[in-house]
Write a protein that holds these residues in place. Structure first.
Motif, mmCIF file in Angstrom:
data_model
loop_
_atom_site.group_PDB
_atom_site.id
_atom_site.type_symbol
_atom_site.label_atom_id
_atom_site.label_comp_id
_atom_site.label_asym_id
_atom_site.label_seq_id
_atom_site.Cartn_x
_atom_site.Cartn_y
_atom_site.Cartn_z
ATOM 1 N N LEU A 195 43.499 -21.098 3.227
ATOM 2 C CA LEU A 195 44.039 -21.478 1.923
ATOM 3 C C LEU A 195 44.281 -22.982 1.994
ATOM 4 C CD1 LEU A 195 45.219 -21.056 -0.883
ATOM 5 C CD2 LEU A 195 47.382 -20.429 0.199
ATOM 6 N N MET A 196 43.484 -23.732 1.255
ATOM 7 C CA MET A 196 43.559 -25.188 1.313
ATOM 8 C C MET A 196 43.500 -25.759 -0.090
ATOM 9 S SD MET A 196 41.400 -26.141 4.655
ATOM 10 C CE MET A 196 41.945 -25.483 6.229
ATOM 11 N N VAL A 197 44.443 -26.649 -0.362
ATOM 12 C CA VAL A 197 44.506 -27.325 -1.651
ATOM 13 C C VAL A 197 44.437 -28.820 -1.383
ATOM 14 C CG1 VAL A 197 45.883 -27.731 -3.728
ATOM 15 C CG2 VAL A 197 45.882 -25.464 -2.652
ATOM 16 N N SER A 198 43.557 -29.496 -2.087
ATOM 17 C CA SER A 198 43.429 -30.939 -1.945
ATOM 18 C C SER A 198 44.788 -31.598 -2.167
ATOM 19 C CB SER A 198 42.431 -31.469 -2.973
ATOM 20 O OG SER A 198 42.464 -32.866 -3.021
ATOM 21 N N PRO A 199 45.174 -32.552 -1.318
ATOM 22 C CA PRO A 199 46.461 -33.226 -1.519
ATOM 23 C C PRO A 199 46.620 -33.824 -2.917
ATOM 24 C CG PRO A 199 45.619 -33.746 0.655
ATOM 25 C CD PRO A 199 44.522 -32.983 -0.068
ATOM 26 N N GLU A 200 45.525 -34.192 -3.582
ATOM 27 C CA GLU A 200 45.603 -34.753 -4.934
ATOM 28 C C GLU A 200 45.901 -33.706 -6.010
ATOM 29 O OE1 GLU A 200 42.085 -35.506 -3.465
ATOM 30 O OE2 GLU A 200 43.397 -36.677 -2.165
ATOM 31 N N HIS A 201 45.771 -32.419 -5.657
ATOM 32 C CA HIS A 201 45.907 -31.374 -6.681
ATOM 33 C C HIS A 201 46.989 -30.354 -6.339
ATOM 34 C CE1 HIS A 201 42.582 -33.003 -8.864
ATOM 35 N NE2 HIS A 201 41.859 -33.012 -7.767
ATOM 36 N N ARG A 202 47.970 -30.783 -5.595
ATOM 37 C CA ARG A 202 49.061 -29.875 -5.233
ATOM 38 C C ARG A 202 50.092 -29.791 -6.346
ATOM 39 N NH1 ARG A 202 49.241 -30.868 1.140
ATOM 40 N NH2 ARG A 202 47.114 -30.133 1.469
ATOM 41 N N ARG A 203 50.879 -28.730 -6.289
ATOM 42 C CA ARG A 203 51.957 -28.469 -7.242
ATOM 43 C C ARG A 203 51.435 -28.274 -8.673
ATOM 44 N NH1 ARG A 203 55.532 -28.663 -3.654
ATOM 45 N NH2 ARG A 203 56.344 -30.388 -2.459
ATOM 46 N N LYS A 204 50.224 -27.728 -8.759
ATOM 47 C CA LYS A 204 49.624 -27.412 -10.059
ATOM 48 C C LYS A 204 49.317 -25.922 -10.178
ATOM 49 C CE LYS A 204 47.317 -31.912 -10.333
ATOM 50 N NZ LYS A 204 46.005 -32.598 -10.363
ATOM 51 N N GLY A 205 49.718 -25.125 -9.183
ATOM 52 C CA GLY A 205 49.468 -23.688 -9.218
ATOM 53 C C GLY A 205 48.132 -23.272 -8.624
ATOM 54 N N VAL A 206 47.459 -24.180 -7.935
ATOM 55 C CA VAL A 206 46.144 -23.873 -7.371
ATOM 56 C C VAL A 206 46.240 -22.738 -6.359
ATOM 57 C CG1 VAL A 206 44.231 -24.784 -5.990
ATOM 58 C CG2 VAL A 206 45.230 -26.180 -7.823
ATOM 59 N N ALA A 207 47.188 -22.828 -5.431
ATOM 60 C CA ALA A 207 47.321 -21.795 -4.388
ATOM 61 C C ALA A 207 47.582 -20.427 -5.019
ATOM 62 C CB ALA A 207 48.427 -22.157 -3.408
ATOM 63 N N ARG A 208 48.492 -20.360 -5.964
ATOM 64 C CA ARG A 208 48.817 -19.084 -6.621
ATOM 65 C C ARG A 208 47.588 -18.515 -7.335
ATOM 66 N NH1 ARG A 208 53.282 -16.546 -7.816
ATOM 67 N NH2 ARG A 208 53.232 -14.987 -9.438
ATOM 68 N N ARG A 209 46.828 -19.378 -7.984
ATOM 69 C CA ARG A 209 45.669 -18.914 -8.750
ATOM 70 C C ARG A 209 44.583 -18.342 -7.832
ATOM 71 N NH1 ARG A 209 45.529 -20.540 -13.979
ATOM 72 N NH2 ARG A 209 43.270 -20.746 -14.013
ATOM 73 N N VAL A 210 44.234 -19.079 -6.761
ATOM 74 C CA VAL A 210 43.182 -18.552 -5.888
ATOM 75 C C VAL A 210 43.672 -17.329 -5.111
ATOM 76 C CG1 VAL A 210 41.814 -20.670 -5.739
ATOM 77 C CG2 VAL A 210 43.605 -20.247 -4.032
ATOM 78 N N MET A 211 44.953 -17.313 -4.756
ATOM 79 C CA MET A 211 45.499 -16.136 -4.063
ATOM 80 C C MET A 211 45.531 -14.937 -5.007
ATOM 81 S SD MET A 211 46.116 -16.648 -0.835
ATOM 82 C CE MET A 211 47.399 -15.497 -0.338
ATOM 83 N N GLY A 212 45.835 -15.153 -6.279
ATOM 84 C CA GLY A 212 45.823 -14.055 -7.249
ATOM 85 C C GLY A 212 44.436 -13.464 -7.398
ATOM 86 N N MET A 213 43.427 -14.328 -7.476
ATOM 87 C CA MET A 213 42.060 -13.828 -7.585
ATOM 88 C C MET A 213 41.654 -13.098 -6.314
ATOM 89 S SD MET A 213 38.557 -15.753 -8.585
ATOM 90 C CE MET A 213 37.156 -14.766 -9.087
ATOM 91 N N LEU A 214 42.004 -13.673 -5.158
ATOM 92 C CA LEU A 214 41.693 -13.036 -3.873
ATOM 93 C C LEU A 214 42.327 -11.645 -3.811
ATOM 94 C CD1 LEU A 214 41.742 -14.455 -0.326
ATOM 95 C CD2 LEU A 214 43.223 -12.539 -0.871
ATOM 96 N N GLU A 215 43.594 -11.547 -4.173
ATOM 97 C CA GLU A 215 44.287 -10.259 -4.086
ATOM 98 C C GLU A 215 43.667 -9.217 -5.011
ATOM 99 O OE1 GLU A 215 48.498 -10.733 -4.582
ATOM 100 O OE2 GLU A 215 48.660 -12.018 -2.803
ATOM 101 N N GLY A 216 43.349 -9.598 -6.235
ATOM 102 C CA GLY A 216 42.709 -8.658 -7.155
ATOM 103 C C GLY A 216 41.361 -8.199 -6.632
ATOM 104 N N TYR A 217 40.601 -9.128 -6.102
ATOM 105 C CA TYR A 217 39.294 -8.795 -5.535
ATOM 106 C C TYR A 217 39.452 -7.883 -4.325
ATOM 107 C CZ TYR A 217 34.602 -9.458 -3.659
ATOM 108 O OH TYR A 217 33.337 -9.248 -3.182
#
Length: 187
Positions: free
Chosen positions: A100-122
């Protein structure tokens, strides 16, 4: 501007994104001191070879990569996460959350939650209800996973070599989530 929906990496047309994945991987090592396979001095060709090999595994069904883009019109990746689904008769219901990696320029925008949500559903849709992951003790991710519903399992002391100095051994914390008992994250 809200982020677009995350999507699966498609080996048929997403190979031009591999250098971005490698760059984010390197940034997370240097920015956060993540235990993420490689130690400095980092070699972009070596990290790119890792991602090329991982992408080659996707068609066999044992690995998926979930990508979050910055917006709908550009192919700039903000972050990603991998789901490893080992071929095992004793645990066909298990999956491992990896990278689980988020570019330092795009943190605190919900990226981790979004990709983890898709991963979990899949994962749940593929019958992989028990998910496991780990992170280095003391890094911000240690606080993120409980917020995403993961339960701490324990700590293994002196688990890996720190990318800070290449010699110090650091502790690793392990987590799990049972999607057979709770719903996947909403994204």
């Amino acid at each position: 501007m809200p982020l677009p929906l995350p999507r699966l990496y498609n080996p048929a047309h997403d190979s031009p994104l591999l250098p971005q994945l490698a760059s984010i991987h390197a940034a997370c090592i240097t920015h956060d001191s993540q235990l993420a396979t490689f130690l400095p001095p980092l070699s972009h060709p070596r990290i790119l070879a890792y991602w090329t090999a991982l992408a080659a595994d996707i068609p066999n069904g044992s690995t998926e990569v979930f990508l979050q883009f910055v917006n709908e019109t550009e192919n700039e990746v903000a972050g990603y996460v991998c789901l490893m689904m080992p071929n095992t008769e004793t645990g066909p219901f298990r999956g491992e959350v990896n990278k689980l990696m988020v570019s330092p320029e795009h943190r605190r925008k919900g990226v981790a939650r979004r990709v983890m949500g898709m991963l979990e559903g899949y994962a749940k849709g593929r019958g992989r209800g028990l998910l496991m992951l780990d992170t280095t003790v003391g890094l911000p991710a240690e606080q993120v996973y409980p917020k995403l519903g993961y339960t701490e399992l324990g700590v293994i002391p002196k688990y890996g070599t720190s990318p800070v100095d290449g010699t110090t051994l650091v502790d690793e914390k392990f987590f799990y989530k049972d999607l057979r008992e709770v719903e996947p994250l909403k994204y």
